[in-house]
Motif scaffolding. Structure first.
Motif, mmCIF file in Angstrom:
data_model
loop_
_atom_site.group_PDB
_atom_site.id
_atom_site.type_symbol
_atom_site.label_atom_id
_atom_site.label_comp_id
_atom_site.label_asym_id
_atom_site.label_seq_id
_atom_site.Cartn_x
_atom_site.Cartn_y
_atom_site.Cartn_z
ATOM 1 N N VAL A 158 66.479 -26.737 31.087
ATOM 2 C CA VAL A 158 65.885 -27.519 32.170
ATOM 3 C C VAL A 158 66.640 -27.176 33.443
ATOM 4 O O VAL A 158 67.861 -27.371 33.532
ATOM 5 C CB VAL A 158 65.958 -29.037 31.898
ATOM 6 N N VAL A 159 65.914 -26.659 34.438
ATOM 7 C CA VAL A 159 66.555 -26.259 35.684
ATOM 8 C C VAL A 159 65.511 -26.252 36.786
ATOM 9 O O VAL A 159 64.353 -25.880 36.550
ATOM 10 C CB VAL A 159 67.213 -24.857 35.531
ATOM 11 N N ASN A 160 65.902 -26.664 37.967
ATOM 12 C CA ASN A 160 65.004 -26.636 39.121
ATOM 13 C C ASN A 160 65.291 -25.409 39.983
ATOM 14 O O ASN A 160 66.449 -25.064 40.219
ATOM 15 C CB ASN A 160 65.164 -27.901 39.966
ATOM 16 N N GLU A 161 64.247 -24.767 40.424
ATOM 17 C CA GLU A 161 64.311 -23.600 41.316
ATOM 18 C C GLU A 161 65.278 -22.533 40.808
ATOM 19 O O GLU A 161 66.210 -22.126 41.512
ATOM 20 C CB GLU A 161 64.697 -24.045 42.721
ATOM 21 N N ARG A 167 72.360 -17.355 40.618
ATOM 22 C CA ARG A 167 73.664 -17.374 39.956
ATOM 23 C C ARG A 167 74.213 -18.796 39.819
ATOM 24 O O ARG A 167 74.943 -19.092 38.873
ATOM 25 C CB ARG A 167 74.668 -16.497 40.721
ATOM 26 N N VAL A 168 73.888 -19.672 40.766
ATOM 27 C CA VAL A 168 74.355 -21.058 40.671
ATOM 28 C C VAL A 168 73.893 -21.679 39.364
ATOM 29 O O VAL A 168 74.650 -22.354 38.657
ATOM 30 C CB VAL A 168 73.855 -21.890 41.868
ATOM 31 N N THR A 169 72.635 -21.450 39.008
ATOM 32 C CA THR A 169 72.067 -22.052 37.796
ATOM 33 C C THR A 169 72.171 -21.139 36.578
ATOM 34 O O THR A 169 71.656 -21.466 35.516
ATOM 35 C CB THR A 169 70.582 -22.400 38.028
ATOM 36 N N GLY A 170 72.825 -19.993 36.729
ATOM 37 C CA GLY A 170 72.990 -19.086 35.590
ATOM 38 C C GLY A 170 71.711 -18.396 35.182
ATOM 39 O O GLY A 170 71.600 -17.915 34.043
ATOM 40 N N THR A 171 70.760 -18.299 36.107
ATOM 41 C CA THR A 171 69.477 -17.667 35.790
ATOM 42 C C THR A 171 69.668 -16.222 35.351
ATOM 43 O O THR A 171 68.947 -15.728 34.469
ATOM 44 C CB THR A 171 68.543 -17.739 37.014
ATOM 45 N N ASP A 172 70.638 -15.538 35.948
ATOM 46 C CA ASP A 172 70.892 -14.144 35.607
ATOM 47 C C ASP A 172 71.354 -13.956 34.168
ATOM 48 O O ASP A 172 71.290 -12.845 33.622
ATOM 49 C CB ASP A 172 71.951 -13.564 36.551
ATOM 50 N N LEU A 173 71.794 -15.039 33.513
ATOM 51 C CA LEU A 173 72.281 -14.952 32.132
ATOM 52 C C LEU A 173 71.177 -15.144 31.102
ATOM 53 O O LEU A 173 71.370 -14.860 29.919
ATOM 54 C CB LEU A 173 73.369 -16.008 31.908
ATOM 55 N N TYR A 225 69.758 -26.825 23.085
ATOM 56 C CA TYR A 225 69.661 -26.923 24.544
ATOM 57 C C TYR A 225 70.673 -25.988 25.182
ATOM 58 O O TYR A 225 71.854 -25.973 24.821
ATOM 59 C CB TYR A 225 69.929 -28.364 24.997
ATOM 60 N N LEU A 226 70.199 -25.211 26.157
ATOM 61 C CA LEU A 226 71.015 -24.206 26.827
ATOM 62 C C LEU A 226 71.316 -24.655 28.248
ATOM 63 O O LEU A 226 70.401 -24.951 29.027
ATOM 64 C CB LEU A 226 70.246 -22.884 26.826
ATOM 65 N N HIS A 227 72.603 -24.713 28.601
ATOM 66 C CA HIS A 227 73.034 -25.174 29.929
ATOM 67 C C HIS A 227 73.957 -24.106 30.514
ATOM 68 O O HIS A 227 75.125 -23.986 30.112
ATOM 69 C CB HIS A 227 73.774 -26.509 29.784
ATOM 70 N N LEU A 228 73.430 -23.330 31.463
ATOM 71 C CA LEU A 228 74.164 -22.167 31.970
ATOM 72 C C LEU A 228 74.549 -22.298 33.438
ATOM 73 O O LEU A 228 74.844 -21.309 34.101
ATOM 74 C CB LEU A 228 73.322 -20.896 31.773
ATOM 75 N N CYS A 229 74.569 -23.513 33.960
ATOM 76 C CA CYS A 229 74.909 -23.708 35.374
ATOM 77 C C CYS A 229 76.371 -23.361 35.626
ATOM 78 O O CYS A 229 77.267 -23.889 34.965
ATOM 79 C CB CYS A 229 74.639 -25.152 35.772
ATOM 80 N N ARG A 230 76.592 -22.495 36.605
ATOM 81 C CA ARG A 230 77.965 -22.136 36.957
ATOM 82 C C ARG A 230 78.613 -23.188 37.851
ATOM 83 O O ARG A 230 79.777 -23.531 37.679
ATOM 84 C CB ARG A 230 77.979 -20.802 37.713
ATOM 85 N N VAL A 249 74.572 -25.724 23.968
ATOM 86 C CA VAL A 249 75.287 -24.477 24.224
ATOM 87 C C VAL A 249 75.451 -24.421 25.739
ATOM 88 O O VAL A 249 74.463 -24.329 26.475
ATOM 89 C CB VAL A 249 74.490 -23.261 23.715
ATOM 90 N N ALA A 250 76.699 -24.483 26.219
ATOM 91 C CA ALA A 250 76.897 -24.685 27.659
ATOM 92 C C ALA A 250 78.097 -23.931 28.192
ATOM 93 O O ALA A 250 79.109 -23.753 27.487
ATOM 94 C CB ALA A 250 77.065 -26.179 27.955
ATOM 95 N N LEU A 251 77.980 -23.512 29.451
ATOM 96 C CA LEU A 251 79.139 -22.974 30.161
ATOM 97 C C LEU A 251 80.172 -24.086 30.362
ATOM 98 O O LEU A 251 79.821 -25.212 30.738
ATOM 99 C CB LEU A 251 78.731 -22.430 31.525
ATOM 100 N N ALA A 252 81.420 -23.765 30.135
ATOM 101 C CA ALA A 252 82.500 -24.745 30.301
ATOM 102 C C ALA A 252 82.918 -24.789 31.767
ATOM 103 O O ALA A 252 84.005 -24.353 32.147
ATOM 104 C CB ALA A 252 83.678 -24.381 29.403
ATOM 105 N N THR A 253 82.032 -25.335 32.575
ATOM 106 C CA THR A 253 82.290 -25.417 34.012
ATOM 107 C C THR A 253 82.022 -26.828 34.504
ATOM 108 O O THR A 253 81.300 -27.596 33.876
ATOM 109 C CB THR A 253 81.399 -24.437 34.794
ATOM 110 N N THR A 254 82.588 -27.159 35.643
ATOM 111 C CA THR A 254 82.489 -28.465 36.300
ATOM 112 C C THR A 254 82.630 -29.595 35.269
ATOM 113 O O THR A 254 83.491 -29.539 34.406
ATOM 114 C CB THR A 254 81.194 -28.577 37.146
ATOM 115 N N GLU A 255 81.777 -30.626 35.334
ATOM 116 C CA GLU A 255 81.969 -31.816 34.505
ATOM 117 C C GLU A 255 81.506 -31.640 33.063
ATOM 118 O O GLU A 255 81.791 -32.492 32.212
ATOM 119 C CB GLU A 255 81.229 -33.004 35.134
#
Length: 324
Positions: A158-161, A167-173, A225-230, A249-255
């Motif tokens: 789930v991601v907007n725009e 790269r902010v939302t990890g779309t490239d991944l 659920y995939l969470h790739l936000c940088r 499955v998530a990037l270990a970033t921010t909160e």
């Protein structure tokens, strides 16, 4: 109390207006960014009422909840009162800082007429608010009305725009995960994502601006659920997925590093580790269901709606009393 706030973030506002107060939500004829009125794709209670700007001068308002810098002047104009002086104000900061992190100055830094309420401790740590008072009210979610089945060996995002934010939302991944299982991407501005990624539509399927209840029902059928936000604040969609019972499955970033405990999924800054986790969940539904059950328990314990509303009740009452 009568609480004035703009409809900015749909999921957060949905939780907020489930409280015991009366919520005044500005509406304009064009339903533009400063007058969206009530949500149309989220279920809101009747206590959230639309109010036209011209009516606000006569309205009783006990506290103003701001979420964008320009809302301060707008509220002063529409109310005919000095926000922060004549009527107390709380500024909710939803986002991580941008620019010269970690030296980014908050737009309401060094003010004595506002309180900044961050939605994560990470944001509170990284924003420079100077002398402005701050607090943290962690997210809370309305419990989704569906339960995880994980019947489809597909991964949900789930991601907007995602194209604009890239790269902010990890779309490239995403292409690397699309090699493991087909991806279903929900959110605003996801149409045409497969073409932008150079992938066939059977590997990346966009579901644009689906109503929340229907989206939850679809998420529940996906394996993980995939969470790739940088670099983004803690997305409520991540918490909602956990509350449904989805393994993460998530990037270990921010909160995310504190929102998702080890038993609720796999977090890492190594993409290979996340790819292995995604493959394991897709191949092993039993493990996915067990981990998803842990995710659901963790979301309920930390991000329950009752705790969220109780924290906000206390904060609203403290600010209203302090101004008397």
């Amino acid at each position: 109390m009568n609480v004035l706030l703009w409809h900015v973030h749909g999921s957060w506002t949905t939780s907020f207006v489930h409280g015991k107060h009366r919520y005044l939500v500005p509406v304009t004829p064009d339903r533009g960014p400063y007058g969206r009125g009530r949500a149309r794709t989220y279920p809101w209670p009747d206590s959230a009422v639309e109010v036209e700007p011209a009516a606000l001068r006569r309205a009783e308002v006990d506290v103003v909840v701001l979420q964008r810098p320009e809302e301060f002047d707008l509220a002063c104009e529409w109310l005919g009162r000095r926000v922060g002086r004549d009527v107390p104000a709380i500024y909710v900061e939803h986002n991580t800082p941008k620019g010269d992190v970690p030296n980014t100055r908050h737009p309401v830094a060094d003010r004595d007429d506002l309180l900044v309420a961050h939605v994560t401790h990470f944001n509170d740590l990284f924003w420079d608010t100077g002398g402005t008072r701050t607090t943290v009210v962690e997210h809370g979610v309305v419990p989704p009305r569906v339960a995880y089945t994980g019947e489809l060996d597909r991964l949900a995002v789930v991601v907007n725009e995602p194209v604009r934010r890239w790269r902010v939302t990890g779309t490239d991944l995403l292409p690397r995960f699309a090699e493991i299982a087909p991806l279903d991407v929900f959110g605003m501005g996801v149409a045409g994502l497969a073409d932008r990624l150079g992938l066939p539509p059977d590997r990346v399927t966009g579901h644009d601006d689906v109503p929340q209840d229907r989206m939850h029902a679809e998420l529940a059928r996906r394996r993980a659920y995939l969470h790739l936000c940088r670099w983004t604040s803690l997305g409520l969609s991540l918490i909602e997925a956990m509350a449904i019972g989805m393994p993460v499955v998530a990037l270990a970033t921010t909160e995310a590093v504190v929102a998702v405990p080890p038993d609720a999924g796999v977090l890492s800054t190594r993409i290979d580790t996340l790819l292995e986790a995604a493959h394991r969940f897709v191949a092993d539904p039993v493990t996915a269901r067990r981990v998803g059950a842990e995710a659901r328990a963790a979301a309920g314990a930390r991000y329950g709606l009752e705790r969220f509303l109780a924290d906000w009740d206390r904060l609203l009452e403290e600010e209203a009393c302090a101004s008397r």
